[in-house]
Structure formats: C-alpha cells, structure tokens
Write an enzyme that holds these catalytic residues in place. Structure first.
Site, PDB file in Angstrom:
ATOM      1  CG  ASP A  10       2.801   0.428  -1.278  1.00 40.15           C
ATOM      2  OD1 ASP A  10       1.691   0.196  -0.999  1.00 40.15           O
ATOM      3  OD2 ASP A  10       3.453   0.894  -0.402  1.00 40.15           O
ATOM      4  CB  SER A  11      -0.175   3.909  -1.148  1.00 41.21           C
ATOM      5  OG  SER A  11       0.333   3.466   0.117  1.00 41.21           O
ATOM      6  CB  CYS A  50      -0.673  -1.493  -2.361  1.00 40.58           C
ATOM      7  SG  CYS A  50      -1.945  -0.565  -1.493  1.00 40.58           S
ATOM      8  CD  GLU A  84       5.243   6.952   2.546  1.00 34.96           C
ATOM      9  OE1 GLU A  84       5.775   7.898   1.779  1.00 34.96           O
ATOM     10  OE2 GLU A  84       5.232   5.779   2.260  1.00 34.96           O
ATOM     11  CB  CYS A 113       0.336  -2.345   5.779  1.00 43.41           C
ATOM     12  SG  CYS A 113       0.831  -0.899   5.178  1.00 43.41           S
ATOM     13  CG  HIS A 159       3.922   1.941   3.999  1.00 46.51           C
ATOM     14  ND1 HIS A 159       3.115   1.667   3.121  1.00 46.51           N
ATOM     15  CD2 HIS A 159       4.296   2.933   3.860  1.00 46.51           C
ATOM     16  CE1 HIS A 159       3.240   2.847   2.181  1.00 46.51           C
ATOM     17  NE2 HIS A 159       3.794   3.630   2.628  1.00 46.51           N
TER      18      HIS A 159
END
Length: 266
Positions: free
Chosen positions: A9-10, A73, A152, A184, A186
């Site tokens: 993932d990012s 992702c 994050e 997403c 996240h």
C-alpha cells in the site's frame, strides 16, 4: 519452501488487509511494503501509479520470492492491477472487486456511497465494478483527500477527525445512501468516527475482509501452496517514526523490525 504473500500500500492503510488476512489465514507468511516516501498515491497520475506498483512488485519478487501479491491500495488497484497482471506471472489480487461485491450484498435500496482518494474516485473503478454486479444501483462517489493524512498521523478520533469526516460525508448523506463503501484501505481506521456521522442505518463496507476471504478461496485454485508457519516482515520506503508505533497499535501486537528499502532501484 515456505514462500510468502506480498501485500503493499502507499502507507499504513494496507495493514487493514494484513489484519484481515491474518484472521482468515493465520499460518500464512506475509510480507508488507508501505510506500511511505511517496504517499499519498491519490493525487498521482496513472502512469506514476503503474511505475510505483511495478517497482514494489519487482522488489517483493526479487527480495522475498513472493508466491502471490495483494494490491492493498485502491488507487493502485484502480489504475495498475490489469497492467501488473499482464506483466508478472504470479497471482495478483486487488481490492476493488471484493469491495464492490460486498457493497452489493449489503445494500437494500441500491443507493451506495463510495469514498476514496482523488485517483480512485476519478478512475470510476468502483461504480463500474458495482454496476457489473447490480446494473440498476445508484452510486455516489466522493473524494476525501484529507483522510489519509489523518490516519498516517494517528488522528482518527477527536474534534479534527470529526470535523473533516462530517464535511466530506454531508453530500452523500443527502443522497439517502444505505451503504457506504470505504474505497481506501486507510479509511477503516476512521471507521468509528465515520459510523458516528452516518448513523446506524448506513452499513459501512470495507474491502479488507472481503479481499482476505477472496484470497482464502482462491490460493489453492491458483495452484499456490499454503504456508505452514506464520511469519511477518515489514518494509517501508521511508522510515517514518510513527509507522511502527501506529502499526503495532493497530495490529495489536509488537513488530520486531521495520526495514527501509530504496524502492527506486527496482
């Protein structure tokens, strides 16, 4: 040989998929890569997303000899999945189709909200996937670019998260959706705040659990051996101080080591 499954993932968000896979396949050997140096992916061009994805998969194959890859992702799944499947010989799964399938199963009124990064929303990957399964569904999409930085930074609760979530979800709630797809990986880390804002009458769907279940069903179908020993390895492209701390808190267990990789050389 106990070959691993690679997951990337990012940044931190793909750990939602790691956690779900660990639940479905507790003995599986997993290797995770978070592209923390180049996050976010959502504002990058499709060509850049494909290049990033190619580099990461090359790394996972050359360094860890992975037997399969999960693109955890949504932006990469939307723009790079088909190209990567053509380029590499190992099985590669994304998160778009599993998430769309879960949303279609849950909805009662066929009015589905989708939130994601700018890149994922622009790709229209989720509406296309949902309409293949439910042609008459009404899909309402909304980009939420501030969600990834909140996650994050570990700011998933409190007044800042509350204000941002409320602002983004307003237009979707006006459409009388009964299902909200978190497009997403996240975003599940903001799930409690999101649920409080949409109310109990809206079902929240994230693709992590469905992706893990898809992996569970398909590994043997692809002729890929199942592992017998659970191992976890974690790599990043930039050694963020908060990555290990947040990852351990989310996974609920200690992580012995996080290794930095210069991904641009792959």
């Amino acid at each position: 040989m106990n070959r691993p499954i690679g997951i990337f993932d990012s940044g931190l968000g793909g750990l939602t998929v790691v956690k779900a896979i660990q639940k479905e396949l507790p003995q599986e050997y997993l290797v995770y890569f978070g592209d923390t140096a180049r996050i976010p992916y959502g504002n990058k061009s499709p060509d850049t997303i494909i290049r990033f994805s190619r580099q990461i998969i090359r790394f996972l194959i050359s360094r860890e000899k992975v037997k399969a890859v999960v693109v955890a992702c949504n932006t990469s799944s939307a723009w790079a999945l088909e190209a990567m499947r053509k380029e590499f010989k190992i099985p590669i799964w994304g998160v778009i189709e599993p998430g769309a399938s879960a949303a279609v199963e849950v909805t009662c009124n066929g009015r589905i909200g989708v939130i994601g990064t700018e890149g994922t929303v622009y790709s229209e990957a989720y509406p296309k996937a949902i309409h293949r399964l439910m042609p008459k569904a009404k899909v309402f999409s909304k980009a939420c670019p501030l969600f990834v930085p909140l996650v994050e930074e570990g700011k998933v609760r409190g007044p800042v998260a509350e204000a941002v979530v409320r602002e983004y979800l307003k237009p979707l709630l006006k459409e009388k959706i009964d299902t909200l797809l978190l497009g997403c990986t996240h975003y599940p880390l903001l799930k409690e705040t999101i649920q409080e804002n949409v109310g109990k009458e809206v079902q929240i769907v994230d693709s992590a659990n469905e992706t893990a279940w898809t992996l569970y069903r398909n590994l043997e179908n692809y002729g890929v051996e199942l592992s017998e020993q659970a191992i976890g390895k974690y790599y990043v492209s930039d050694m963020s101080r908060k990555f290990k701390e947040n990852a351990q808190r989310f996974l609920g267990r200690p992580i012995k080591k996080v290794e930095k990789v210069f991904i641009e050389k792959y």
